[in-house]
Enzyme design. Structure first.
Site, PDB file in Angstrom:
ATOM      1  N   TYR A 170       0.831  -1.211   0.000  1.00  0.00           N
ATOM      2  CA  TYR A 170       0.000   0.000   0.000  1.00  0.00           C
ATOM      3  C   TYR A 170       0.867   1.264   0.000  1.00  0.00           C
ATOM      4  O   TYR A 170       0.431   2.311  -0.420  1.00  0.00           O
ATOM      5  CB  TYR A 170      -0.936   0.025   1.214  1.00  0.00           C
ATOM      6  CG  TYR A 170      -1.924  -1.114   1.197  1.00  0.00           C
ATOM      7  CD1 TYR A 170      -3.226  -0.907   0.774  1.00  0.00           C
ATOM      8  CD2 TYR A 170      -1.541  -2.388   1.590  1.00  0.00           C
ATOM      9  CE1 TYR A 170      -4.133  -1.955   0.749  1.00  0.00           C
ATOM     10  CE2 TYR A 170      -2.430  -3.440   1.566  1.00  0.00           C
ATOM     11  CZ  TYR A 170      -3.724  -3.213   1.142  1.00  0.00           C
ATOM     12  OH  TYR A 170      -4.610  -4.247   1.113  1.00  0.00           O
ATOM     13  N   LYS A 240       3.491 -14.831   4.668  1.00  0.00           N
ATOM     14  CA  LYS A 240       4.015 -15.868   3.767  1.00  0.00           C
ATOM     15  C   LYS A 240       5.536 -15.756   3.835  1.00  0.00           C
ATOM     16  O   LYS A 240       6.203 -15.462   2.838  1.00  0.00           O
ATOM     17  CB  LYS A 240       3.509 -15.635   2.335  1.00  0.00           C
ATOM     18  CG  LYS A 240       2.027 -15.810   2.147  1.00  0.00           C
ATOM     19  CD  LYS A 240       1.601 -17.260   2.057  1.00  0.00           C
ATOM     20  CE  LYS A 240       2.046 -17.909   0.767  1.00  0.00           C
ATOM     21  NZ  LYS A 240       1.580 -19.325   0.717  1.00  0.00           N
ATOM     22  N   ASP A 289      -2.008 -18.604   4.516  1.00  0.00           N
ATOM     23  CA  ASP A 289      -3.038 -19.502   3.966  1.00  0.00           C
ATOM     24  C   ASP A 289      -3.504 -20.511   5.015  1.00  0.00           C
ATOM     25  O   ASP A 289      -4.680 -20.882   5.066  1.00  0.00           O
ATOM     26  CB  ASP A 289      -2.588 -20.181   2.665  1.00  0.00           C
ATOM     27  CG  ASP A 289      -1.114 -20.538   2.647  1.00  0.00           C
ATOM     28  OD1 ASP A 289      -0.363 -19.971   3.447  1.00  0.00           O
ATOM     29  OD2 ASP A 289      -0.716 -21.378   1.840  1.00  0.00           O
ATOM     30  N   ASP A 313      -5.777  -7.349   5.512  1.00  0.00           N
ATOM     31  CA  ASP A 313      -6.960  -7.050   4.716  1.00  0.00           C
ATOM     32  C   ASP A 313      -7.733  -8.344   4.421  1.00  0.00           C
ATOM     33  O   ASP A 313      -8.937  -8.452   4.660  1.00  0.00           O
ATOM     34  CB  ASP A 313      -6.474  -6.392   3.405  1.00  0.00           C
ATOM     35  CG  ASP A 313      -7.564  -5.619   2.696  1.00  0.00           C
ATOM     36  OD1 ASP A 313      -8.698  -5.608   3.193  1.00  0.00           O
ATOM     37  OD2 ASP A 313      -7.279  -5.038   1.635  1.00  0.00           O
TER      38      ASP A 313
END
Ligand code: NAI
Length: 426
Positions: A170, A240, A289, A313
């Protein structure tokens, strides 16, 4: 309208010639903790679209709770500040300096949704506010309070997502495929940084993902302090890190470094085999995940999730969906003492002016504000009253529709009557 009710009689609405004198404000200490007087002046921004309606509902419920819990001993003086369409109509600017000054003076505020005008440069007021006050953690508590949901055991979801608000893609930079800039960056990466031609073919687009130790650590500290203050047990730091070692991997490592700081030593445990004792939290790392799966399969384990911006998010929206959608989730943007609470949904233009909007996201954000200023009992009374109201099957049209989908009949009321039903149950 609730503007004329006794519950809102002392609200200081915006006007050109109002005088703001003799008010008591929250103040900041050097360590960024806050001092809250018994009658703090707190700023609110109605926002666009359904904003004015849900704001009145929120003020009505919050004032009712404060009055019922503290009698006249504590009371908020609400001051309206302008932003968005109402600001533009009255001052010619979408985010007037007066609003920034008021938010600074008051330290704590709450806002409804603000629309981003299409085709006018499209500048987001939300990100302007975030930048102005460095609200670096977005905090979203996700819990079920009796609304219709798509899962059979929504009560198992009770998790607070801490999403970093200032870092990551962002605040990165992007180079679009086939532009001169992308070619320049590509060339640099291949010729000087050891990138492969196969990984960066000629038509590549590139997004740069920055992540810093300083920004990560201040965010992690905030989340860990929260976990300890509210007696949470299981805290995950997600990312991740297995793929993006320099950013998401580093984010996880920095979080574990924070756990070793003197403030947290002995209180934040990191041994995978250990169980947290009274006054302790356990910090664990979880691949993003994996966390998305666990939130569906095993949500009761997790109390707090610390995430960088993008993962935060995704995760907060999945968590919100499990309990019925973002319309039921409050949020707070919190920095070094400065805090701005807000509803998580948008302006819902189609519903504006009809008194059909669901005010719960903003109302629960109001309860979160009360918690933030230490008025926890009033906050708890709001949570309980909302639960009772929904258990009595009363709600705005979207809530009723949700119940009916599950074969449950419910009574439909307006935004304003919903606020009254909640306040009556406090
Ligand atoms: P939206 O959240 O306004 O609407 C999505 C759908 O949810 C619509 O069907 C709407 O009617 C419904 N909805 C939203 N809030 C509701 C409520 N409280 N009660 C009942 N139904 C509700 O999202 P959309 O249409 O993508 O965005 C509209 C505008 O809002 C845009 O200008 C966007 O930039 C802005 N926005 C502002 C946010 C903020 O200020 N934090 C957050 C999200 C969007």
């Amino acid at each position: 309208m609730l503007k004329d009710t006794p519950q809102l009689k002392d609200v200081i609405w915006w006007s050109k010639d109002r005088k703001l004198e003799g008010l008591n404000y929250i103040t900041l200490n050097e360590d960024n903790t806050i001092n809250v007087p018994d009658n703090p002046a707190i700023v609110f921004i109605e926002g666009d679209g359904i904003g004015p309606e849900i704001t009145q509902a929120m003020l009505y419920v919050v004032n009712s709770a404060v009055e019922k819990v503290y009698g006249g001993n504590k009371k908020i003086t609400w001051i309206e500040a302008l932003a968005g369409d109402k600001a533009e109509e009255n001052t010619g600017e979408r985010l007037p300096q007066e609003t920034l000054d008021l938010l600074k003076q008051a330290v704590v505020g709450i806002k409804g949704p603000l629309g981003t005008p299409v085709g006018k440069g499209g500048k987001s007021l939300n990100s302007a506010l975030r930048k102005a006050f460095n609200y670096y953690s977005a905090v979203r508590p996700v819990y079920w309070i009796g609304q219709p949901t798509p899962v059979p055991e929504p009560q198992k979801v009770d998790v607070v997502v801490f999403r970093e608000n200032t870092d990551d893609v962002y605040s990165g930079i992007e180079f679009f495929s086939k532009t001169e800039e992308a070619q320049k960056v590509r060339k640099f990466l291949i010729e000087e940084m050891g990138a492969s031609e196969a990984g960066f073919p000629e038509d590549v687009g590139i997004t740069v993902k920055p992540m810093s130790e300083y920004k990560t650590k201040r965010h992690v500290r905030k989340a860990l302090r929260y976990a300890l203050e509210f007696g949470k047990k299981h805290v995950a730091v997600i990312g991740k890190g297995n793929i993006m070692k320099a950013t998401e991997g580093a984010f996880i490592n920095w979080a574990f470094e924070v756990a070793e700081e003197p403030e947290f030593k002995g209180k934040v445990i990191t041994d995978p085999e250990a169980q947290p004792q009274e006054g302790q939290v356990k910090l664990e790392k979880v691949i993003t995940d994996q966390m998305l799966m666990q939130l569906v399969l095993n949500p009761e384990y997790w109390d707090v999730i610390i995430a960088e911006n993008l993962n935060g998010d995704y995760v907060s929206d999945l968590a919100a969906a499990l309990i019925g959608g973002p319309g039921f989730v409050p949020s707070g943007n919190i920095g070094d003492g400065y805090a701005l609470f807000e509803s998580t949904h948008g302006t819902a233009w189609g519903k504006a002016g009809k008194a059909t909007a669901n005010p719960l996201s903003l109302t629960l954000s109001g309860a979160m504000l009360l918690e933030y200023i230490g008025w926890k009992e009033a906050a708890n009374r709001i949570y309980e009253a909302v639960k009772k109201t929904l258990a009595n099957r009363i709600g705005t049209p979207d809530i009723v529709k949700g119940f009916e989908k599950q074969g449950i009949s419910a009574k439909e009321v307006s935004t304003y009557d919903f606020a009254k039903e909640i306040a009556n149950r406090i």
